[in-house]
Scaffold this active site. Structure first.
Site, PDB file in Angstrom:
ATOM      1  N   LEU A 521       1.310  -1.487  -0.092  1.00 44.04           N
ATOM      2  CA  LEU A 521      -0.276   0.163   0.162  1.00 44.04           C
ATOM      3  C   LEU A 521       1.068   1.579  -0.523  1.00 44.04           C
ATOM      4  CD1 LEU A 521      -2.890  -1.579   2.917  1.00 44.04           C
ATOM      5  CD2 LEU A 521      -3.291  -1.226   0.528  1.00 44.04           C
ATOM      6  N   GLY A 522       1.906   1.148   1.012  1.00 43.71           N
ATOM      7  CA  GLY A 522       3.232   2.110   0.448  1.00 43.71           C
ATOM      8  C   GLY A 522       4.022   2.056   1.763  1.00 43.71           C
ATOM      9  N   GLY A 524       5.842   3.920   5.075  1.00 40.98           N
ATOM     10  CA  GLY A 524       5.978   5.206   6.178  1.00 40.98           C
ATOM     11  C   GLY A 524       7.918   4.532   6.594  1.00 40.98           C
ATOM     12  N   GLY A 525       7.835   6.200   7.983  1.00 36.63           N
ATOM     13  CA  GLY A 525       8.990   6.043   8.426  1.00 36.63           C
ATOM     14  C   GLY A 525       9.328   4.809   9.329  1.00 36.63           C
ATOM     15  N   PHE A 526       8.155   4.175   9.469  1.00 39.85           N
ATOM     16  CA  PHE A 526       7.918   2.397  10.192  1.00 39.85           C
ATOM     17  C   PHE A 526       8.433   1.904   9.438  1.00 39.85           C
ATOM     18  CE2 PHE A 526       6.841  -0.978  11.916  1.00 39.85           C
ATOM     19  CZ  PHE A 526       7.131  -1.307  13.048  1.00 39.85           C
ATOM     20  N   GLY A 527       8.188   1.393   7.988  1.00 40.04           N
ATOM     21  CA  GLY A 527       8.363   0.712   6.992  1.00 40.04           C
ATOM     22  C   GLY A 527       7.192   0.409   6.141  1.00 40.04           C
ATOM     23  N   VAL A 529       4.104  -0.847   4.417  1.00 38.91           N
ATOM     24  CA  VAL A 529       2.578  -1.216   4.378  1.00 38.91           C
ATOM     25  C   VAL A 529       1.455  -1.886   3.892  1.00 38.91           C
ATOM     26  CG1 VAL A 529       0.360  -0.614   5.412  1.00 38.91           C
ATOM     27  CG2 VAL A 529       2.877   0.460   5.983  1.00 38.91           C
ATOM     28  N   ASP A 640       2.684  12.644  17.614  1.00 35.01           N
ATOM     29  CA  ASP A 640       3.530  12.897  15.709  1.00 35.01           C
ATOM     30  C   ASP A 640       1.896  12.863  15.200  1.00 35.01           C
ATOM     31  OD1 ASP A 640       5.042  12.922  13.787  1.00 35.01           O
ATOM     32  OD2 ASP A 640       5.354  10.402  13.180  1.00 35.01           O
TER      33      ASP A 640
END
Length: 834
Positions: A521-522, A524-527, A529, A640
């Site tokens: 799906l995309g 982010g900063g975490f990793g 998804v 955040d």
């Protein structure tokens, strides 16, 4: 009812007194009365008592309602005796009874005390309870009341009211629906506390049982759809003289009630301090499986898209050609105790209704199993309590009625159902294989295992540590929650709710087609998804920690620890996690419309966000943030909050996500500080970005930025004219020039927008982004300001981070009094770009 000889004189006397007295009070004495248009008001202005006409009805009734919500009537005196004119009065009669009098019919309603009271007084309490007591009595406890409306409930259970049985008098207190929305006379539906070995809550249509919860398990009613434990605590008390159900609210700021409506639905309704309407937190029954015995005896009902019935293990359909439910399921074998039998465990089950059941509170689960196995008619067993380990023994002997599979966060329990050991001879063969064949296979395997163990010792040690991490994570959730709850004076017996389901890596891999790029799906900063589909068909979002991520185990653990205890319609829901083989994976509910930034900052997609959609998103985020700051059992600072962390469901309702940076405050903590500044440039408050100070006002600043972005479809980090370096400066320039309306995204049609509402929203947003934290409102005030169009708003000062501001000389306070703080030496600064 006929008039006694003294009645005319008495009525004239009380009417004369009523015309001379002003009743801005909460009490009635024999010398006062309440007529049409007059009211009793409880001392804290919460409840009113007076005459009303419901809906389109032409009749009058005496009732009690919330003062700030006059349409919400919670108690009616004369449900069966409507008043046809405006001449009725409420007063205290000569014998000390509360009486409702009418010129034509005499006494319409009475409290019906059996003894005479010499010095009575009636009082409307802040709980909504109308009580009658001795005026000279200094004891105002419940036991001193001569009569109380709480003993005669209508269709509503308020905080402090009791449902259940008075064992001394045999009186049952229960709710009865109105006949219609315009007619408060008793309807067909009742809501009762039913005692069948253990208490259940049941809805009846006349004498027919419509729906029931599972039995009380020490913490809650099994399969109770309420599960809003962050708002209230259910209580069942079993004493020598009574067995009752009641509930207590965790917050005095919340109005709450349990109501049975004319259609037979039971609803829990919540009114927050700043709300404009009642929020329905649950409705029961809300699916076919919640209808009592929907699938028939010895069957289980599971809810997916539709109700699905099947026979329990150990049972089979009696007639295969019958295609409609309820269908009859019978034992798979003809008679009991002829074949060898055992028990199969079923998790997350609403325990069967207690038709033929026994209870032994001293037995543990092992003893319960042995006892049930000895009795040939025992069909199933389970624990009676979920507190204190294997506590209490419930055994069912007849048909198993009203069993259903529980999903989500509702209160399901394990049950052990008796089945035949259909192939007992195979166990002997199995032992022969184990004793003779297995050693031959194991010897070479053991040699290979030893070599691999030496070769991969470091990897195995790492994987072993993940099991310890799983335990540590769950223990951290429980321990931290209990510490905070104990500090707040709340019980900690709900720690069981904090344990998260652990998914296997194989199941997560299968759900995401081995983490394929087609499912991604995309990122982010975490990793990355991924979109996934579990075996039960549930769509999920799978968030996988990347090795290159700036976030790590601390943030991963923090996110699980927080979301495990948070439940709100505007917070994303966490299903579980996976920590096998070095993986850090979180499994969330799937949000089909991704995140808010996907729409706001896309030239084409932002056209899909009309004015009403943006208003709904802003108000939803505000409600979710208010819950985090004030109404959750843990005070949470998100740290955040940004457009990419606001997810949108299929109806474009917002849900706050990503709690990896969040912090818990307990007790009287108001702020914290850190040398590790984390967050997103453009959303961080000045005191946090420059000094490492964070508080609820830090989130308020981020919310103000988010409001301006949602209204304008502009990023705060953009440049919009020569006088400002960001959206805050641009908005402030328009505000000073009385051109604030120009901030609105031009794709919104002008006839959709309420201009006064738009100006009010911009005003609130600018108040939220004030440089000094003390000048920013708290979230309860924010909601009040955006929802109350008649509220006079303060004028904002110049916001933070505009070109004309010198931030190094600013002062910041979170307490309401300006005060200077020394700037921390920022040894680590992790500021993630958008």
């Amino acid at each position: 009812m006929g008039n006694p000889p003294f009645f005319f004189t008495f009525r004239c006397f009380v009417f004369l007194l009523g015309s001379l007295l002003s009743l801005a009070t909460d009490t009635i004495t024999p010398a006062t009365l309440i007529g049409d248009g007059e009211k009793l008001v409880s001392s804290s202005q919460i409840f009113e008592l007076g005459f009303f006409s419901p809906g389109k009805s032409k009749y009058k009734y005496l009732g009690i309602w919330y003062k700030q919500v006059p349409d919400t009537v919670v108690w009616v005196a004369n449900r069966n005796s409507p008043i046809v004119d405006s001449n009725a009065v409420l007063t205290i009669g000569n014998n000390g009874n509360l009486v409702l009098l009418n010129q034509t019919d005499g006494i319409i309603w009475s409290s019906n005390l059996s003894r005479e009271v010499k010095n009575p007084v009636a009082q409307l309490l802040d709980t909504g309870n109308l009580v009658l007591r001795e005026n000279f009595s200094s004891n105002t406890s419940e036991g001193s009341y001569l009569w109380q409306s709480f003993d005669c409930p209508s269709d509503t259970l308020l905080i402090g009211m009791k449902m259940g049985w008075d064992l001394k008098t045999g009186r049952e207190r229960y709710l009865t629906s109105w006949r219609t929305a315009d007619d408060p006379s008793p309807g067909n539906f009742t809501f009762r506390l039913e005692i069948r070995v253990l208490p259940h809550l049941c809805i009846y249509n006349g004498s027919v049982k419509l729906s029931c919860t599972g039995p009380w398990n020490g913490l809650a009613f099994g399969a109770d759809p309420t599960n809003t434990s962050y708002l209230f605590r259910p209580i069942v008390e079993q004493k020598e003289d009574e067995i009752i159900y009641r509930y207590e609210s965790y917050s005095s700021r919340i109005l709450m009630m349990l109501k049975i409506n004319p259609s037979g639905d039971v609803q829990r309704l919540i009114w927050h301090e700043m709300s404009t309407g009642w929020q329905v937190f649950f409705t029961a029954p809300n699916n076919f499986c919640q209808l009592y015995g929907y699938c028939g005896a010895n069957s289980v009902c599971s809810v997916d898209d539709t109700a699905n019935c099947e026979c329990l293990k150990g049972f089979k359909l009696k007639l295969q050609n019958n295609q409609t439910w309820p269908r009859e399921c019978v034992r798979s074998h003809s008679s009991d105790c002829i074949t060898r039998e055992r028990f199969i465990k079923f998790d997350d089950i609403k325990l069967p209704y207690s038709v033929d059941v026994s209870l032994n509170e001293s037995m543990n689960l092992k003893e319960c199993e042995a006892e049930c196995l000895k009795n040939c008619t025992c069909r199933a067993y389970a624990n009676s309590k979920v507190t204190g380990g294997d506590s209490g023994c419930l055994m069912w002997f007849g048909d198993l009625i009203d069993v259903r599979k529980i999903t989500g966060y509702n209160n399901g329990q394990p049950i052990y159902i008796r089945v035949t050991d259909s192939e007992p001879g195979n166990k002997k063969l199995l032992w022969i294989i184990v004793v003779l064949v297995l050693p031959v296979v194991l010897l070479p395997s053991f040699y290979i295992f030893r070599r691999r163990r030496r070769k991969h010792k470091e990897k195995e040690n790492m994987e072993a540590n993940w099991d310890l991490l799983a335990f540590d994570i769950n223990m951290s959730i429980t321990t931290r929650t209990n510490e905070l709850c104990e500090a707040d004076g709340e019980g900690n017996d709900k720690s069981k709710d904090s344990w998260l389901p652990l998914f296997s890596l194989a199941s997560v891999s299968a759900a995401t087609e081995n983490f394929s790029t087609q499912c991604k799906l995309g990122e982010g900063g975490f990793g990355p998804v991924y979109k996934g589909r579990l075996l039960n068909g549930q769509e999920v979002a799978v968030k996988r920690l990347s090795n290159q991520s700036g976030q790590g185990l601390t943030e991963f653990k923090n996110e699980m620890m927080l979301i495990a205890k948070l439940q709100h319609r505007h917070l994303v829901r966490l299903f579980g996690c996976c920590i096998e083989q070095g993986e850090n994976i979180l499994i969330y509910e799937y949000m089909p419309n991704k995140s808010l930034d996907v729409f706001l900052f896309d030239p084409k997609k932002k056209r899909l966000l009309g004015w009403q959609a943006r208003v709904r998103i802003i108000e939803g985020i505000a409600q979710g943030l208010l819950y985090l700051h004030q109404y959750s059992r843990l005070r949470i600072i998100h740290r955040d909050l940004k457009a990419s962390n606001i997810l949108l469901d299929s109806d474009m309702n917002p849900k706050i996500s990503d709690f990896g940076m969040a912090r818990i405050f307990g007790g009287d903590e108001l702020q914290g500080n850190t040398k590790r500044i984390v967050g997103t440039y453009g959303y961080m408050s000045p005191e946090y970005a420059l000094e490492g100070l964070y508080s609820i006002k830090s989130d308020v600043f981020s919310f103000g930025v988010l409001m301006l972005e949602t209204l304008s479809s502009k990023r705060n980090t953009g440049v919009y004219n020569s006088d400002s370096s960001n959206l805050l400066g641009y908005a402030w320039g328009l505000w000073k020039d009385d051109r604030a309306h120009e901030l609105m995204d031009p794709v919104i049609k002008q006839d959709e927008v309420s201009l006064p509402m738009l100006i009010r929203y911009i005003n609130v947003a600018l108040l939220c982004v004030q440089e000094n934290a003390a000048d920013r409102p708290i979230m309860s005030d924010v909601i009040s300001m955006i929802e109350n169009e008649h509220l006079n708003l303060p004028s904002p000062k110049e916001p933070a981070f505009t070109n004309s501001k010198n931030m190094n000389n600013s002062s910041h306070s979170n307490s309401g009094t300006s005060q200077f703080y020394s700037v921390n030496d920022l040894t680590v600064s992790l500021i993630y770009p958008r």
